[in-house]
Design an enzyme around this catalytic site. Structure first.
Site, mmCIF file in Angstrom:
data_model
loop_
_atom_site.group_PDB
_atom_site.id
_atom_site.type_symbol
_atom_site.label_atom_id
_atom_site.label_comp_id
_atom_site.label_asym_id
_atom_site.label_seq_id
_atom_site.Cartn_x
_atom_site.Cartn_y
_atom_site.Cartn_z
ATOM 1 N N CYS A 1 0.829 -1.207 0.000
ATOM 2 C CA CYS A 1 0.000 0.000 0.000
ATOM 3 C C CYS A 1 0.863 1.256 0.000
ATOM 4 C CB CYS A 1 -0.917 -0.001 1.223
ATOM 5 S SG CYS A 1 -2.228 -1.230 1.160
ATOM 6 N N CYS B 1 4.218 3.078 -14.617
ATOM 7 C CA CYS B 1 3.790 3.517 -13.287
ATOM 8 C C CYS B 1 4.966 3.295 -12.342
ATOM 9 C CB CYS B 1 2.527 2.803 -12.829
ATOM 10 S SG CYS B 1 2.728 1.044 -12.488
#
Length: 374
Positions: A201, A335
């Site tokens: 995360c 990304c």
């Protein structure tokens, strides 16, 4: 499929508890009996973070008699965006302490057993023994595999969920379900080691509100198993796409060879991955020099820290909302580590664009960049 309840009820509730849980007891098909089963139940929650926090809140509010909370971590300020059990004043304190306090505030009859320990393959079975249901709210696959192996050994149902970015999955695994149901295990969804390379995360982010939604869903599944009310998610994976406001269901069956073959969701994911070309930094640079557009789908706060020269910047959400905004025939999607690029590339290929992915993302480019430029 409806299963028989896991727990025999307590004889009666106190008058205060009857009042506190009155809205449960008037539910059709639930009633006083199911509430008394909750009072007799023991649920183990592994992880007191984004999923474990709302799960503990919901279980305590529901009147579960005993909740074991296992987590060796301490509260950090960055947890507070999604880990709703903790407060600013808890920063630096053990996460399990928040569980004891918050459960006591919600349900004085609930006993919280705080276990400030790291669950490992060596101690998992001992820590989870005695629980009627286990909820896995952990965030690493090493721990998830240890939890799943212990639950398989104990024959205890495992309520499982995962959240990343704007997406989530939830299901129930159970190695020894009642007669008529097929056993489904974690390995049927994710073969051993399949998720070990998934980003954290901290790398790709997570929507805090989605953690609340999924944590509450996991608590609901535990309540259903304990009380025998409703149909648990055994054999079904709930897939949530918060950006599009969609919830889908994918059937999950035992692997045909005893757990070494991916089940249907994993096969689909593997097929999607292999269909999208994965380029090394050198290959991505060569493609760019040959006319391909480098499309960076990170957020502005990330691209402010640096981009590959010549990149076109368009955040993932905008690409998914309207792939036609990318007016190019050949695109290499970039990304941070590659996961968001996969999703963007899949959307672009669905729109007819020849999209590939920079494998490993900016991290790989930074690591190998000197050699690439040379």
């Amino acid at each position: 499929m409806v299963f028989p309840p896991l727990v025999e009820p307590v004889a009666e509730l106190s008058e205060d508890e009857r009042t506190r849980t009155a809205r449960h007891r008037v539910l059709a098909g639930f009633g006083d009996l199911a509430q008394r089963r909750l009072a007799a139940a023991h649920v183990a929650v592994v992880g007191a973070g984004g999923l474990g926090s709302p799960a503990v809140l919901a279980l305590a509010a529901a009147g579960v008699g005993t909740i074991t909370v296992i987590d060796d971590d301490r509260v950090e300020a960055s947890n507070l965006q999604r880990q709703v059990m903790h407060r600013v004043t808890d920063v630096g304190a053990p996460k399990v302490d928040s569980a004891v306090r918050i459960a006591g505030d919600l349900s004085p009859t609930t006993l919280v057993r705080a276990v400030p320990a790291l669950l490992t393959p060596g101690n998992a079975r001992q820590l989870l023994a005695g629980a009627h249901v286990v909820i896995d709210g952990t965030d690493t696959f090493e721990t998830r595999e240890a939890v799943a192996a212990a639950c398989d050994s104990l024959g205890v149902p495992l309520v499982w969920g995962v959240v990343q970015e704007f997406h989530a999955q939830a299901t129930v695994f159970w190695s020894a379900p009642p007669a008529g149901a097929l056993p489904v295990r974690l390995a049927d969804l994710y073969p051993p080691d399949a998720g070990r390379e998934a980003p954290s995360c901290a790398q790709v982010g997570v929507l805090g509100a989605l953690c609340l939604q999924v944590g509450a869903l996991l608590a609901t599944e535990a309540v259903k198993l304990i009380t025998g009310v409703g149909e648990p998610l055994l054999g079904r994976v709930l897939v949530i796409d918060a950006l599009r406001g969609r919830t889908d269901e994918v059937p999950l069956r035992p692997a045909s060879d005893g757990g070494t073959t991916p089940a249907e969701p994993e096969r689909r994911a593997s097929a999607a991955t292999t269909a999208i070309p994965q380029l090394s930094p050198a290959e991505a640079l060569a493609a760019h020099r040959g006319g391909a557009v480098l499309l960076d789908v990170r957020e502005p706060f990330e691209t402010d820290r640096g981009v590959i020269p010549g990149s076109v910047l368009l955040p993932l959400g905008e690409v998914l909302a309207d792939p036609s905004r990318v007016e190019a025939e050949n695109v290499v999607v970039v990304c941070q580590v590659g996961m968001r690029a996969q999703r963007a590339a899949a959307a672009l290929r669905g729109a007819g664009v020849a999209a590939s992915v920079l494998a490993g993302g900016i991290d790989a480019w930074t690591r190998d960049g000197a050699a690439v430029r040379a």
